[in-house]
Write a protein that holds these residues in place. Structure first.
Motif, PDB file in Angstrom:
ATOM      1  N   GLY A 142      23.698  60.542  43.593  1.00 40.65           N
ATOM      2  CA  GLY A 142      24.501  60.275  42.405  1.00 40.65           C
ATOM      3  C   GLY A 142      23.642  60.042  41.175  1.00 40.65           C
ATOM      4  N   LYS A 143      22.509  59.377  41.351  1.00 40.15           N
ATOM      5  CA  LYS A 143      21.613  59.134  40.213  1.00 40.15           C
ATOM      6  C   LYS A 143      21.014  60.439  39.703  1.00 40.15           C
ATOM      7  CE  LYS A 143      20.462  54.401  41.473  1.00 40.15           C
ATOM      8  NZ  LYS A 143      19.429  53.445  41.919  1.00 40.15           N
ATOM      9  N   LEU A 144      20.648  61.339  40.604  1.00 38.93           N
ATOM     10  CA  LEU A 144      20.114  62.635  40.172  1.00 38.93           C
ATOM     11  C   LEU A 144      21.175  63.448  39.426  1.00 38.93           C
ATOM     12  CD1 LEU A 144      18.028  63.634  43.334  1.00 38.93           C
ATOM     13  CD2 LEU A 144      17.144  62.951  41.098  1.00 38.93           C
ATOM     14  N   LYS A 145      22.420  63.297  39.866  1.00 39.96           N
ATOM     15  CA  LYS A 145      23.498  64.009  39.187  1.00 39.96           C
ATOM     16  C   LYS A 145      23.685  63.503  37.764  1.00 39.96           C
ATOM     17  CE  LYS A 145      28.378  65.194  39.739  1.00 39.96           C
ATOM     18  NZ  LYS A 145      29.592  65.013  40.577  1.00 39.96           N
ATOM     19  N   ILE A 146      23.675  62.176  37.611  1.00 38.92           N
ATOM     20  CA  ILE A 146      23.816  61.595  36.265  1.00 38.92           C
ATOM     21  C   ILE A 146      22.637  61.995  35.391  1.00 38.92           C
ATOM     22  CG2 ILE A 146      23.844  59.404  35.009  1.00 38.92           C
ATOM     23  CD1 ILE A 146      25.393  58.210  37.360  1.00 38.92           C
ATOM     24  N   ALA A 147      21.418  61.946  35.936  1.00 37.60           N
ATOM     25  CA  ALA A 147      20.232  62.349  35.159  1.00 37.60           C
ATOM     26  C   ALA A 147      20.313  63.817  34.748  1.00 37.60           C
ATOM     27  CB  ALA A 147      18.974  62.091  35.995  1.00 37.60           C
ATOM     28  N   ALA A 148      20.842  64.667  35.631  1.00 39.41           N
ATOM     29  CA  ALA A 148      20.967  66.096  35.305  1.00 39.41           C
ATOM     30  C   ALA A 148      21.933  66.307  34.152  1.00 39.41           C
ATOM     31  CB  ALA A 148      21.430  66.863  36.539  1.00 39.41           C
ATOM     32  N   ILE A 149      23.054  65.566  34.162  1.00 33.16           N
ATOM     33  CA  ILE A 149      24.027  65.709  33.070  1.00 33.16           C
ATOM     34  C   ILE A 149      23.421  65.289  31.735  1.00 33.16           C
ATOM     35  CG2 ILE A 149      26.231  64.825  32.193  1.00 33.16           C
ATOM     36  CD1 ILE A 149      27.159  64.616  35.114  1.00 33.16           C
ATOM     37  N   LEU A 150      22.715  64.152  31.752  1.00 32.56           N
ATOM     38  CA  LEU A 150      22.099  63.667  30.515  1.00 32.56           C
ATOM     39  C   LEU A 150      21.007  64.627  30.033  1.00 32.56           C
ATOM     40  CD1 LEU A 150      21.912  59.854  31.368  1.00 32.56           C
ATOM     41  CD2 LEU A 150      23.518  60.986  29.829  1.00 32.56           C
ATOM     42  N   CYS A 151      20.247  65.196  30.989  1.00 31.85           N
ATOM     43  CA  CYS A 151      19.222  66.170  30.604  1.00 31.85           C
ATOM     44  C   CYS A 151      19.864  67.424  29.981  1.00 31.85           C
ATOM     45  CB  CYS A 151      18.389  66.569  31.820  1.00 31.85           C
ATOM     46  SG  CYS A 151      17.227  65.304  32.357  1.00 31.85           S
ATOM     47  N   LEU A 152      20.966  67.856  30.549  1.00 35.20           N
ATOM     48  CA  LEU A 152      21.645  69.046  30.023  1.00 35.20           C
ATOM     49  C   LEU A 152      22.110  68.812  28.582  1.00 35.20           C
ATOM     50  CD1 LEU A 152      22.793  71.884  30.522  1.00 35.20           C
ATOM     51  CD2 LEU A 152      24.861  70.784  31.453  1.00 35.20           C
ATOM     52  N   ILE A 153      22.606  67.629  28.309  1.00 41.32           N
ATOM     53  CA  ILE A 153      23.042  67.314  26.943  1.00 41.32           C
ATOM     54  C   ILE A 153      21.850  67.343  25.988  1.00 41.32           C
ATOM     55  CG2 ILE A 153      24.080  65.537  25.492  1.00 41.32           C
ATOM     56  CD1 ILE A 153      25.716  64.654  27.930  1.00 41.32           C
ATOM     57  N   LEU A 154      20.712  66.776  26.436  1.00 41.41           N
ATOM     58  CA  LEU A 154      19.514  66.783  25.606  1.00 41.41           C
ATOM     59  C   LEU A 154      19.018  68.206  25.348  1.00 41.41           C
ATOM     60  CD1 LEU A 154      17.516  63.751  27.087  1.00 41.41           C
ATOM     61  CD2 LEU A 154      18.657  63.884  24.866  1.00 41.41           C
ATOM     62  N   VAL A 155      19.085  69.057  26.372  1.00 41.80           N
ATOM     63  CA  VAL A 155      18.666  70.455  26.225  1.00 41.80           C
ATOM     64  C   VAL A 155      19.555  71.165  25.211  1.00 41.80           C
ATOM     65  CG1 VAL A 155      18.519  72.677  27.405  1.00 41.80           C
ATOM     66  CG2 VAL A 155      17.591  70.618  28.477  1.00 41.80           C
ATOM     67  N   ILE A 156      20.835  70.903  25.302  1.00 41.66           N
ATOM     68  CA  ILE A 156      21.767  71.532  24.359  1.00 41.66           C
ATOM     69  C   ILE A 156      21.467  71.095  22.934  1.00 41.66           C
ATOM     70  CG2 ILE A 156      24.188  71.666  23.650  1.00 41.66           C
ATOM     71  CD1 ILE A 156      24.928  71.459  26.627  1.00 41.66           C
ATOM     72  N   MET A 157      21.200  69.802  22.778  1.00 41.06           N
ATOM     73  CA  MET A 157      20.898  69.289  21.440  1.00 41.06           C
ATOM     74  C   MET A 157      19.592  69.884  20.915  1.00 41.06           C
ATOM     75  SD  MET A 157      22.003  65.303  21.990  1.00 41.06           S
ATOM     76  CE  MET A 157      21.431  64.831  20.365  1.00 41.06           C
ATOM     77  N   GLN A 158      18.575  69.950  21.802  1.00 38.50           N
ATOM     78  CA  GLN A 158      17.293  70.511  21.388  1.00 38.50           C
ATOM     79  C   GLN A 158      17.431  72.014  21.077  1.00 38.50           C
ATOM     80  OE1 GLN A 158      14.672  68.585  21.023  1.00 38.50           O
ATOM     81  NE2 GLN A 158      13.215  70.169  20.384  1.00 38.50           N
ATOM     82  N   SER A 159      18.217  72.714  21.877  1.00 37.23           N
ATOM     83  CA  SER A 159      18.431  74.137  21.650  1.00 37.23           C
ATOM     84  C   SER A 159      19.159  74.376  20.322  1.00 37.23           C
ATOM     85  CB  SER A 159      19.234  74.749  22.802  1.00 37.23           C
ATOM     86  OG  SER A 159      18.539  74.591  24.024  1.00 37.23           O
ATOM     87  N   THR A 160      20.101  73.503  20.003  1.00 38.07           N
ATOM     88  CA  THR A 160      20.818  73.615  18.720  1.00 38.07           C
ATOM     89  C   THR A 160      19.861  73.469  17.555  1.00 38.07           C
ATOM     90  OG1 THR A 160      22.800  72.706  19.752  1.00 38.07           O
ATOM     91  CG2 THR A 160      22.709  72.681  17.356  1.00 38.07           C
ATOM     92  N   GLU A 161      18.958  72.492  17.669  1.00 42.99           N
ATOM     93  CA  GLU A 161      17.977  72.294  16.597  1.00 42.99           C
ATOM     94  C   GLU A 161      17.076  73.520  16.456  1.00 42.99           C
ATOM     95  OE1 GLU A 161      14.307  69.250  15.399  1.00 42.99           O
ATOM     96  OE2 GLU A 161      15.433  68.990  17.273  1.00 42.99           O
ATOM     97  N   ASN A 162      16.624  74.075  17.595  1.00 38.27           N
ATOM     98  CA  ASN A 162      15.759  75.261  17.550  1.00 38.27           C
ATOM     99  C   ASN A 162      16.498  76.470  16.966  1.00 38.27           C
ATOM    100  OD1 ASN A 162      13.592  73.879  18.646  1.00 38.27           O
ATOM    101  ND2 ASN A 162      14.158  74.391  20.756  1.00 38.27           N
ATOM    102  N   ALA A 163      17.787  76.601  17.327  1.00 41.55           N
ATOM    103  CA  ALA A 163      18.567  77.745  16.832  1.00 41.55           C
ATOM    104  C   ALA A 163      18.732  77.691  15.334  1.00 41.55           C
ATOM    105  CB  ALA A 163      19.930  77.774  17.526  1.00 41.55           C
TER     106      ALA A 163
END
Length: 566
Positions: A142-163
């Protein structure tokens, strides 16, 4: 097809060098935590340590990150930020979020990046804070699942900035920035997973230590309880090893081998205990068990006590291997006494049945015989009257024995009235003194003036006192002194009849109250049995103390009703 120029390859190589350094810095708090978190007592401070370590790692990641020619950088400070927030709790997450926002503020080059930072923090912080409590209550998956969701949000935010920053760049530059963004996303997720995994390993290691400590403490407590049980058990317990040497002996066993102490018998052969108890054995029972016998039981007699002993092997995991021998001894003296008491009661019952069946059959012919003897006595010459008197005396003696049979056999409910033992003795004193004078003996009376009343049947109590008094007189010579005492104790009234006779041997004391057992040449063996029957009907007990050459003391205790002292 896009041709990758040398500057592109140089940028990629530099990016991988930076990535390796960033990964090492991002993992540094976790490795430090694994080294530091080695004792269970540090559990309380884990969130503080993780928060400080992750904060330092965030600053180091920022310090060692470089910006390429297109304004993008490879910075994994989000990994320690995420790990520190999840494991540190909401207070640590607030501090780390403030540090992250402050460091990013100093790196902003364009005005639109302020808006993007504000929106990112406004969106991400509530999501992160809402997941922290659930993160702590989840298992590793469950902890890995929560960490994956938070990482995905960070990736999306970082990708938006790069775009947003791709406008106006060449295709080659866009590929380079996209490549860097992809590697960043993969490393962000991978390093976060690695950090969560190793952090959980540290917690599981401490949990195992705590569980091991709990199991160890429970084991020690159980061993202590077992040791306490063995040492305070009413059984004699001795453990011997595979060589027949004593490894443990409990406290009760030590009382039987005094003055030897525990240190005197440990590591010694079991035969040392038998020798100290002066018990003769045909062979060493421990050695017999070690040679293969399954179980040995023996009855030992020690200082007038009866001991039931058992020897059996202590088996190891393999059935054929013998680890040692366990000896258990039980003092069954009281059980044997109870058995003897039951046997005595059975004999009394037999006597009662005999008495009930033959009393009337014997009394009637004896009454007829006595009547004719009296008639013949009246008609016979005077020189023959002495013969008839002897016959009449013997008939009266036989009739007295029959009366004793009846008194002993009757298990009837007697009527009792609260009476004073002193008053009863005062009524009997003339008879006792007259009997003593005929024998040339003295009577010493010592009565407790504060004697309490207790329920008694006067007729039976007089018979008891006269029987005990006459027994004492018959045991003394013509210069003897018979002492009769009464004592008022808190829970009982006590009668003591003490003579100065020759005493009774110890081997005869145990059988003194058995029917038909007597130490007198002309006794019937019914007098003391009758006394015991009377005492038991009056809720009392009788005890005899005797020493050869110093006389005998009969102690009769009549217990008071509970309302008199309770």
């Amino acid at each position: 097809m896009i041709v990758r120029t040398d500057p592109f390859m140089r940028g990629v190589r530099r990016m991988w060098k930076e990535a390796l350094l960033q990964v090492l810095i991002a993992c540094l708090p976790v490795f430090m935590f694994m080294v530091w978190y080695s004792k269970p007592e540090r559990t309380y401070y884990t969130h503080i340590f993780v928060g400080i370590g992750c904060g330092i790692a965030m600053l180091l990641n920022m310090f060692f990150s470089t910006i390429n020619d297109h304004g993008s950088n490879f910075d994994l400070r989000l990994v320690p930020y995420l790990i520190g927030s999840l494991y540190g709790g909401i207070p640590i997450a607030v501090v780390l979020s403030t540090v992250l926002a402050a460091t990013w503020t100093f790196e902003i080059a364009n005005h639109w990046e302020y808006l993007l930072l504000f929106v990112g923090i406004s969106v991400y912080a509530p999501i992160l804070f809402s997941r922290i409590s659930k993160f702590h209550s989840s298992n590793r998956k469950g902890k890995l699942k929560i960490a994956a969701i938070l990482c995905l949000i960070l990736v999306i935010m970082q990708s938006t900035e790069n775009a947003i920053g791709l406008s106006g760049l060449t295709t080659t530059d866009k590929w380079e920035i996209g490549y860097i963004a992809l590697i960043f996303a993969v490393l962000l997720v991978a390093v976060t997973f690695v950090c969560v995994h190793f952090t959980e390993l540290s917690f599981e290691r401490i949990q195992l230590q705590l569980q091991l400590h709990d199991v160890s403490m429970k084991y020690r407590n159980e061993v202590r309880k077992l040791q306490h049980f063995i040492d305070n058990s009413p059984l004699m317990v001795v453990f011997c090893d595979s060589k027949g040497r004593i490894t443990h002996v409990n406290d009760l066993m030590l009382t039987f081998v005094a003055p030897l102490g525990r240190n005197d018998v440990l590591k010694k052969k079991f035969s040392v205990l038998l020798e100290q108890m002066d018990v003769q054995a045909e062979s060493d029972p421990v050695a017999r068990i070690l040679k293969g016998e399954e179980k040995l039981t023996e009855i030992l007699k020690w200082n007038g006590r009866m001991l039931y002993t058992v020897y059996f092997p202590i088996k190891e995991t393999l059935p054929e291997e013998n680890e040692g021998v366990l000896f258990i001894g039980h003092d069954v003296t009281e059980l044997q006494r109870l058995k003897d008491e039951v046997d005595r009661m059975e004999r009394l019952s037999l006597v009662g049945q005999m008495a009930a069946s033959i009393t009337h059959e014997i009394r009637n012919p004896m009454a007829v015989i006595r009547g004719f003897i009296q008639l013949l006595n009246e008609r016979s010459p005077s020189d023959q009257k002495s013969y008839f008197r002897i016959v009449l005396d013997e008939l009266d003696r036989a009739n007295a024995i029959i009366n004793d049979f009846l008194s002993l056999a009757q298990n009837r409910i007697v009527e009792k009235q609260p009476s004073s033992l002193n008053e009863l003795l005062s009524d009997l004193l003339p008879l006792i003194w007259a009997d003593a004078n005929m024998r040339g003996q003295m009577v010493d009376i010592r009565l407790d003036e504060n004697i309490d009343l207790f329920p008694m049947n006067s007729k039976e109590m007089k018979q008891l006192i006269l029987n005990l008094s006459r027994n004492g007189m018959e045991a003394m010579n013509d210069k003897g002194v018979l002492r009769i005492e009464t004592l008022n104790l808190p829970d009982s009234v006590q009668l003591r009849v003490i003579d100065s006779g020759t005493g009774i041997p110890s081997e005869k004391l145990e059988r003194l109250f058995e029917p038909f057992y007597t130490t007198k040449a002309n006794g019937t063996g019914l007098g003391l049995a009758l006394c015991l029957s009377i005492v038991e009907r009056h809720n009392g007990k009788i005890h005899v103390e005797s020493e050869a050459g110093k006389g005998t003391t009969f102690i009769v205790s009549f217990f008071k009703p509970v309302y008199m002292y309770g």
